[in-house]
Scaffold this active site. Structure first.
Site, mmCIF file in Angstrom:
data_model
loop_
_atom_site.group_PDB
_atom_site.id
_atom_site.type_symbol
_atom_site.label_atom_id
_atom_site.label_comp_id
_atom_site.label_asym_id
_atom_site.label_seq_id
_atom_site.Cartn_x
_atom_site.Cartn_y
_atom_site.Cartn_z
ATOM 1 N N HIS A 52 5.861 0.726 4.716
ATOM 2 C CA HIS A 52 7.179 0.897 5.318
ATOM 3 C C HIS A 52 7.313 0.000 6.550
ATOM 4 C CE1 HIS A 52 6.344 4.704 3.149
ATOM 5 N NE2 HIS A 52 7.603 4.551 2.775
ATOM 6 N N ASP A 79 1.572 -1.845 6.753
ATOM 7 C CA ASP A 79 2.038 -0.585 6.175
ATOM 8 C C ASP A 79 3.134 -0.863 5.146
ATOM 9 O OD1 ASP A 79 2.052 2.592 7.203
ATOM 10 O OD2 ASP A 79 3.913 1.975 6.231
ATOM 11 N N ASP A 85 -0.529 2.697 2.533
ATOM 12 C CA ASP A 85 0.385 3.240 1.529
ATOM 13 C C ASP A 85 0.895 2.164 0.574
ATOM 14 O OD1 ASP A 85 1.598 2.266 3.804
ATOM 15 O OD2 ASP A 85 2.992 3.926 4.051
ATOM 16 N N HIS A 137 7.097 3.652 13.505
ATOM 17 C CA HIS A 137 8.539 3.880 13.348
ATOM 18 C C HIS A 137 9.218 4.281 14.664
ATOM 19 C CE1 HIS A 137 8.493 3.303 9.087
ATOM 20 N NE2 HIS A 137 7.694 4.326 8.857
#
Length: 343
Positions: free
Chosen positions: A198, A196, A285, A160
């Protein structure tokens, strides 16, 4: 498969975060890395190596030196301003505000260089942040030295983080730093596959105008999911990077059938790009019981994921990202790696 791991990851521990309207225990916690390492050792994945220490120039090849300096000094500045505890940003450079200068006060600096309030800085965070980048850089060095695969067990995660901002539990973009190192050591093209849950908004932002890195991401639809404002399918790169950014936004409730179909398409895009080396931003995740995610993958699907990634038949560096179903994180992360090794 060699595993790179630093005990210094323990030096970053968030006191907590805002979630669903309340202040709660942080989901990104030291147990995550401990359990992945324990599982890797349990199955005999490979030897565990401590990272080498790299000069900051390897980091500033990707990141704004002002961000790197802030990460090193933020907590001391926080204490000097009369505060205690961890340094939390609480105001940001929103639309209509000036972004051509940074406040001299710590709150302004934190707001300028972050995009959320869930990524606090403690007195010892920098040591963990730097060690995590060193873990990724050591993995890249192993590939440059001829290893066919390696696992950089990074914590804190990184995908991120943009060139000049931290957030989403991420301070430095470990995958981007490693990719740049591969390029600096002679690779002509690197592909980054981000699995991932996200979207890796930081990795996309860093390479969006470049054609020497292909970024392929499978993730929760930003119409529904963090980071909300990046990761749509129409973001395909710009300038020299046009066509080198590929997003697969998927809705809440996505199961293996649809997720794996997106993976197959992404792998075809990577093969067509013909990279010298591949990196995998390994977030697990996507697991069905992850507390902050909404996909439905099962344990065995991570093994199949690893086998499919192996089909690229290129030197591959796995860089650890997210995964917050802590009890199962070791099983899921290591299943990817053993699936890759067995294919």
């Amino acid at each position: 498969m060699k595993i790179i791991f630093s005990e210094d990851h323990e030096l970053h521990q968030s006191p907590g975060e805002l979630f669903l309207g309340g202040f709660t225990e942080a989901f990104e916690k030291p147990e995550r890395a401990r359990l992945v390492l324990a599982r890797a050792r349990e199955v005999g994945l490979g030897p565990v190596l401590a990272p080498e220490s790299f000069a900051l120039e390897a980091i500033t090849r990707i990141h704004d030196p002002a961000l790197v300096e802030l990460l090193q000094t933020a907590h001391a500045q926080w204490l000097a301003s009369g505060r205690s505890g961890a340094a939390y940003p609480y105001t940001w450079a929103a639309r209509g505000m000036r972004t051509d200068r940074v406040s001299k006060e710590i709150d302004g600096k934190l707001g300028f260089h972050s995009f959320d309030c869930g990524t606090p800085i403690t007195a010892t965070s920098w040591q963990a942040i730097k060690a995590s980048a060193d873990v990724a850089l050591t993995g890249a060095k192993l590939l440059n030295d001829g290893e066919e695969s390696a696992f950089a067990l990074c914590r804190p995660p990184g995908h991120h983080a943009t060139a000049s901002q931290f957030g989403g539990y991420c301070f430095l973009n470990n995958a981007a730093i490693a990719a740049q190192s591969l390029l600096d050591q002679g690779a002509k093209r690197v592909a980054i596959l981000d699995v991932d849950y996200h979207h890796g908004n930081g990795t996309q932002d860093i390479f969006y105008h470049r054609d020497d890195v292909l970024f392929v991401s499978l993730h929760g639809d930003p119409d529904q999911e963090f980071p909300y404002m990046l990761g749509f399918a129409d973001e395909t790169g710009a300038g020299a990077g046009e066509g080198c950014n590929v997003n697969y936004p998927l809705p809440w409730g996505t199961e293996w059938e649809n997720w794996s179909a997106a993976l197959e398409d992404g792998l075809q895009r990577i093969n067509a790009y013909a990279p010298d080396m591949v990196q995998v931003s390994l977030g697990v995740d996507t697991y069905k019981n992850d507390p902050i995610s909404h996909f439905k993958l099962e344990h065995e699907h991570f093994t199949r994921m690893g086998a499919r990634i192996k089909s690229l038949n290129r030197p591959t560096l796995f860089v650890m990202e997210g995964g917050y179903a802590v009890a199962e994180i070791g099983i899921n992360a290591v299943n990817v790696l053993t699936g890759f090794e067995a294919a």
